[in-house]
Scaffold this active site. Sequence first.
Site, PDB file in Angstrom:
ATOM      1  N   PRO A 256      70.279  44.607  59.257  1.00 13.04           N
ATOM      2  CA  PRO A 256      70.737  44.069  57.959  1.00 13.04           C
ATOM      3  C   PRO A 256      72.240  43.847  57.973  1.00 13.04           C
ATOM      4  O   PRO A 256      73.023  44.788  57.880  1.00 13.04           O
ATOM      5  CB  PRO A 256      70.328  45.158  56.957  1.00 13.04           C
ATOM      6  N   ASP A 426      76.580  46.454  60.201  1.00 17.26           N
ATOM      7  CA  ASP A 426      75.199  46.921  60.103  1.00 17.26           C
ATOM      8  C   ASP A 426      75.085  47.803  58.862  1.00 17.26           C
ATOM      9  O   ASP A 426      75.630  48.917  58.825  1.00 17.26           O
ATOM     10  CB  ASP A 426      74.838  47.706  61.370  1.00 17.26           C
ATOM     11  N   HIS A 427      74.352  47.313  57.852  1.00 14.83           N
ATOM     12  CA  HIS A 427      74.274  48.019  56.575  1.00 14.83           C
ATOM     13  C   HIS A 427      73.503  49.335  56.684  1.00 14.83           C
ATOM     14  O   HIS A 427      73.549  50.157  55.759  1.00 14.83           O
ATOM     15  CB  HIS A 427      73.624  47.127  55.517  1.00 14.83           C
ATOM     16  N   ARG A 428      72.812  49.560  57.790  1.00  9.90           N
ATOM     17  CA  ARG A 428      72.121  50.830  57.966  1.00  9.90           C
ATOM     18  C   ARG A 428      73.106  51.959  58.217  1.00  9.90           C
ATOM     19  O   ARG A 428      72.805  53.132  57.931  1.00  9.90           O
ATOM     20  CB  ARG A 428      71.139  50.742  59.155  1.00  9.90           C
ATOM     21  N   VAL A 430      76.867  51.323  57.823  1.00  7.87           N
ATOM     22  CA  VAL A 430      78.112  51.088  57.102  1.00  7.87           C
ATOM     23  C   VAL A 430      77.811  50.504  55.725  1.00  7.87           C
ATOM     24  O   VAL A 430      76.995  49.588  55.595  1.00  7.87           O
ATOM     25  CB  VAL A 430      79.013  50.120  57.901  1.00  7.87           C
TER      26      VAL A 430
END
Length: 457
Positions: A256, A426-428, A430
Amino acid sequence: MAQAIVMPKLGQTVEEATIVKWHKREGDAVRKGEVLFEIETDKAVLEAESFFDGILLKILVAEGETVPVMSVVGYVGTPGEPIPETPPRPAAARETALATKALETGPTAQSAERRVADVAAGTLRGPVPEMPAPPSVAPPAQPQRLLISPRARALVREKVIDPSKIVGSGPNGRILERDVVAYLKRRDYDQLRITPAAKVLAARHNLDLLEIRGTGTGGRITVGDVERALAERPRPLSKMRQVIARRLTQSFTTTPHFYVTRSVDMTDLLLFRKRLKDAGEVYGVTDFILQAVILALQEVPELNSSTDGTFVRWHSSVDLGIAVGLDSGLVVPVLRAAQELSFRELHAAAEALVAKAKAGKLMPDEMTGSSFTVSNMGMLDVDNFAAIINPGESGILAVASTVERPVARSGEIVVRAVMNITLSADHRIVDGMKGAAFVNAVKRKLEDMELWKSLIW
């Protein structure tokens, strides 16, 4: 004794390679250290040199063929020297080893030896105990054989058309001469106009004249039209582009992404860089960007991490990737432990890596294991862009061009040199707050002249 030429193993992760081009032909003289052939791995195109003097006696692997590393690809020796029997390729050797291990618990050593010999020869009869089952893979669809009569085939060749588009009326769908005649009439083939040279060229490359648009007088098909059709013909991607496509598609569809953009005032840094240049120290803008990123990664360590979706791993070493665009694709050489380098060492190491990349001399191990990447398109006149994260990393910084813009400073409009930077994260791992902290850290460092004076002077 003839010396075997083997496909070199270029890096721990490289299992196979493709011979792109042989620089020597059978019967040519070969000197030790001369380039024998070029190979393409999933990471780069490299040159393989000869370890022997002599004559290239035999080429076993043709251009375009892919084989496992350490396979014998040819022999060098003296004229007339016998060529030894070619040993099994590494894949076959591994299969034999697996069979040997599986048969260690067999009823007798004699039967085990017999069955291992059968595996190596490809004539194994009966089941092998405890052999691990390979993953189920559907066999590739075999192309259907075209049934066509000799007279019909001759007419197809004469007219330079694709017979696969013709529906046959003979037994089992066999294409007959009358089917070809009817097809030509239905497609108004008699109205087709083509120059003799264009027809010869189209026939040589198995093109279909009915699918070529003529741009000559009255719609006449010219050599230029045929050459354009050849240029538009689908061709396979190189191994490098296939890997790029596969890895980035995987990253973009499974990671993501979110993006944070910040403008950086580069005016003072460019003046500082000019003063350094006047003093005999020449540095590129990329050098300052790389140093700023290294310092920012130490300040915001979440961006120097990786995750598999369940666990997250922080990397104590900043192994910084530098995206380098080549005609054949994009490569990312890696600066190992970049946080331990002085600014001058960083400049020298980055310059050497980029030069090796452009010369096609990078080894596969020099392009793996990065923890964060910088992609600088500043020299390409772009205002802004967002990059795709390299698999295994949590972010990539995209650097756009530096351009003069009017900006407000102390209540006045002034012209400043401004550069946009965009973080893909990477939204997982950060969140937006950390992403903003990172790009602001990069901005602060690029705009801090006291920092650069302390690092360089």
